[in-house]
Design an enzyme around this catalytic site. Structure first.
Site, PDB file in Angstrom:
ATOM      1  N   PRO A 279       0.799  -1.395  -0.200  1.00 63.08           N
ATOM      2  CA  PRO A 279       0.265   0.380  -0.077  1.00 63.08           C
ATOM      3  C   PRO A 279       0.757   1.390   0.372  1.00 63.08           C
ATOM      4  O   PRO A 279       2.050   1.216   0.908  1.00 63.08           O
ATOM      5  CB  PRO A 279      -0.930  -0.398   1.186  1.00 63.08           C
ATOM      6  N   ARG A 281      -0.437   4.616  -0.640  1.00 58.47           N
ATOM      7  CA  ARG A 281      -1.691   6.020  -1.122  1.00 58.47           C
ATOM      8  C   ARG A 281      -2.681   5.932   0.197  1.00 58.47           C
ATOM      9  O   ARG A 281      -2.576   6.445   0.642  1.00 58.47           O
ATOM     10  CB  ARG A 281      -2.457   6.020  -2.223  1.00 58.47           C
ATOM     11  N   ARG A 318      -0.724  16.188  -9.643  1.00 59.51           N
ATOM     12  CA  ARG A 318      -1.443  15.065  -9.242  1.00 59.51           C
ATOM     13  C   ARG A 318      -2.875  16.194 -10.734  1.00 59.51           C
ATOM     14  O   ARG A 318      -3.712  15.627 -11.919  1.00 59.51           O
ATOM     15  CB  ARG A 318      -2.566  14.841  -8.721  1.00 59.51           C
ATOM     16  N   CYS A 348       3.733  29.140 -15.982  1.00 63.14           N
ATOM     17  CA  CYS A 348       3.614  29.042 -17.296  1.00 63.14           C
ATOM     18  C   CYS A 348       2.585  29.050 -18.146  1.00 63.14           C
ATOM     19  O   CYS A 348       3.405  28.431 -19.579  1.00 63.14           O
ATOM     20  CB  CYS A 348       4.033  29.738 -18.330  1.00 63.14           C
TER      21      CYS A 348
HETATM   22  N1  LLP Z   1       3.085  -1.461  -6.353  1.00 57.06           N
HETATM   23  C1  LLP Z   1       3.299  -1.083  -7.326  1.00 57.06           C
HETATM   24  C2  LLP Z   1       3.390  -2.706  -7.895  1.00 57.06           C
HETATM   25  C3  LLP Z   1       3.090   0.216  -8.127  1.00 57.06           C
HETATM   26  O1  LLP Z   1       3.296   0.163  -8.961  1.00 57.06           O
HETATM   27  C4  LLP Z   1       2.136   0.724  -6.972  1.00 57.06           C
HETATM   28  C5  LLP Z   1       2.103   2.313  -7.394  1.00 57.06           C
HETATM   29  C6  LLP Z   1       2.030   0.673  -5.837  1.00 57.06           C
HETATM   30  C7  LLP Z   1       2.104  -0.737  -5.350  1.00 57.06           C
HETATM   31  C8  LLP Z   1       1.704   1.278  -4.905  1.00 57.06           C
HETATM   32  O2  LLP Z   1      -0.039   1.487  -5.668  1.00 57.06           O
HETATM   33  P1  LLP Z   1      -1.323   2.821  -3.847  1.00 57.06           P
HETATM   34  O3  LLP Z   1      -1.222   1.939  -2.958  1.00 57.06           O
HETATM   35  O4  LLP Z   1      -0.183   4.201  -3.835  1.00 57.06           O
HETATM   36  O5  LLP Z   1      -1.997   3.374  -5.102  1.00 57.06           O
HETATM   37  N2  LLP Z   1       1.737   9.136  -9.658  1.00 57.06           N
HETATM   38  C9  LLP Z   1      -0.199   8.647 -10.040  1.00 57.06           C
HETATM   39  C10 LLP Z   1      -0.184   7.012  -8.652  1.00 57.06           C
HETATM   40  C11 LLP Z   1       0.758   5.991  -9.946  1.00 57.06           C
HETATM   41  C12 LLP Z   1       0.878   4.484  -8.529  1.00 57.06           C
HETATM   42  C13 LLP Z   1       2.060   4.052  -9.414  1.00 57.06           C
HETATM   43  N3  LLP Z   1       2.094   2.657  -9.032  1.00 57.06           N
HETATM   44  C14 LLP Z   1      -0.992   9.038  -8.244  1.00 57.06           C
HETATM   45  O6  LLP Z   1      -0.554  10.273  -8.335  1.00 57.06           O
HETATM   46  O7  LLP Z   1      -2.616   8.877  -8.960  1.00 57.06           O
END
Ligand code: LLP
Length: 425
Positions: A279, A281, A318, A348
């Site tokens: 996890p 986010r 984002r 800009c």
């Molecule tokens: N594991 C892997 C292999 C991943 O690629 C990611 C996120 C995670 C875990 C963690 O995922 P989470 O639990 O955070 O959803 N920049 C984007 C989000 C990109 C996520 C990429 N991979 C945003 O700001 O929404």
């Protein structure tokens, strides 16, 4: 639940008024709440612990969501591992006190140097995403006399997530190998004396608010596990990735860790595997805000009202990248009816727009606002476009607070470039 709340008309982070930080550190600035990080981690861990099928589950915080050393150190002390995707992230995790045995190395394009580094420090597991990577890893392991634990990352052909640009599990996306390929690579890795293949991995997207694609993807991983075992292979670990959505307060709250854990448990029940979760986010998003100051309000004759802030798309990418919603709260809301603002930054680019026609309590030049839910994929994605300095990061812990990454000086910014000798003075 998070620890940012309004008290006597002032927005606080735990025991500290956010205004105090804005005045002392300046804006834009990221502020993280230690209590919220601890709480989110504990809620996630306890939800997994409540499911017998997930006994012994391993939690590797996705460092890409927030890689500040202070944030990682808080999670390290709670026993968290780290999911990393570069040598830089591995080094950050180690520096923050997460031991190599708790570091998973994922990523679609690991370089040979990075793989060699991971072997050198002895990470817990390397999640291999392609055949060329498997062959490179085998060669590097043989040369060092190492036998790394690895998992094969499967692309289950089920995409999910809050936006097309953050979906990773669809068949056409670059991540992982197909189910069929996975079986072939598994056989290859099992026959290789330099590799210790432990299981399978998947991660299908981020900001997932409907658990059914996750259930389907986990089901495919479980089916493949049974198939591989029937062919005589050992599969004792399943890395189920990250992806669980966090509340952004513009739609119904996503399912919580409990519901997520039930889905994961149902998929692995009876398999007797050690599950890993990555996890990012859900732990960090609501543990951070980005503070900004109103430069001025530019009212157009057509009635459009631009709220021009000192934070820009370079500080929080984002909205520009994914049209993401971030709740915007004044630090000291003024009385009066809400007004519609187009909230923009100073960069800009037309895409330097955080929100259009957003209803906010009336604001004046000099007022402070907070972008909520900015603790994940905020500071880590910031850049210096328009030669703007990176926003500092601050950690609050109860009544204490500290700058955990200072704002660079303009000298720092300029000193990084070099003039070639033929242009030098
Ligand atoms: N594991 C892997 C292999 C991943 O690629 C990611 C996120 C995670 C875990 C963690 O995922 P989470 O639990 O955070 O959803 N920049 C984007 C989000 C990109 C996520 C990429 N991979 C945003 O700001 O929404």
């Amino acid at each position: 639940m998070n620890h940012f709340d309004l008290r006597d008309g002032r927005l606080f982070c735990e025991g500290v008024a956010l205004e105090t930080i804005a005045e002392e550190v300046g804006t834009p600035a990221y502020v993280y709440s230690a209590a919220t990080l601890r709480r989110h981690y504990a809620v996630f861990r306890d939800a997994l612990a409540a499911e017998p099928a997930l006994a012994g589950a391993f939690i590797a915080f996705a460092v890409k969501a927030n890689s500040n050393q202070a944030v990682l150190a808080i999670l390290a002390r709670l026993g968290a591992g780290a999911d990393t995707v570069s040598e830089g992230e591995i080094r950050r995790a180690l520096a923050a006190g997460i031991p190599a045995e708790r570091i998973v190395f994922s990523g679609v394009g690991k370089s040979q140097a990075e793989l060699a580094f991971a072997l050198g420090v002895g990470v817990r597991e390397i999640n291999v995403e392609s055949e060329p990577e498997l062959l490179t890893l085998s060669r590097l392991a043989a040369a060092r006399g190492a036998r790394p634990d690895l998992a094969i990352r499967v692309n289950p052909d089920i995409g999910a997530g809050g936006h097309a640009k953050i979906t990773t599990g669809a068949g056409e996306s670059k991540f992982g190998v197909s189910l069929r390929e996975a079986a072939r690579l598994y056989a290859l890795a099992s026959a290789d004396p330099h590799l210790n293949v432990r299981g399978l991995a998947c991660h299908i997207g981020s900001q997932i608010t409907d658990l059914s694609p996750l259930a389907a993807a986990y089901g495919r991983l479980a089916d493949l596990t049974r198939e591989l075992r029937a062919s005589g292979y050992r599969v004792d670990r399943l890395d189920l990735g990250g992806g669980l959505g966090a509340p952004y307060f513009n739609s119904p709250d996503p399912p919580g860790p409990d519901a997520f854990a039930r889905v994961a448990a149902a998929a692995v029940k009876g398999l007797d595997v050690e599950a890993t979760f990555e996890p990012g986010r859900v732990i960090a998003a609501n543990a951070g805000v980005l503070l900004a100051r109103v430069e001025h309000i530019h009212a157009r004759p057509d009635g459009r009202r631009f709220l021009v802030l000192d934070a820009g798309m370079n500080d929080l990418m984002r909205p520009a990248l994914y049209e993401s919603f971030h709740d915007i709260r004044p630090l000291a809301p003024r009385p009066g009816p809400a007004l519609a603002y187009d909230v923009v930054g100073p960069v800009c680019e037309t895409t330097d727009t955080f929100a259009k026609s957003r209803l906010l309590a009336p604001l004046e030049a000099g007022d402070l606002v907070a972008f909520m839910t900015a603790g994940a994929y905020g500071a880590v994605m910031a850049n210096e476009y328009n030669s703007r300095r990176l926003a500092p990061e601050v950690l609050v812990d109860g009544a204490r607070w500290a700058v955990v990454r200072p704002r660079p000086t303009y000298d720092d910014l300029i000193a990084r470039d070099r003039l070639p000798p033929w242009l030098g003075a």
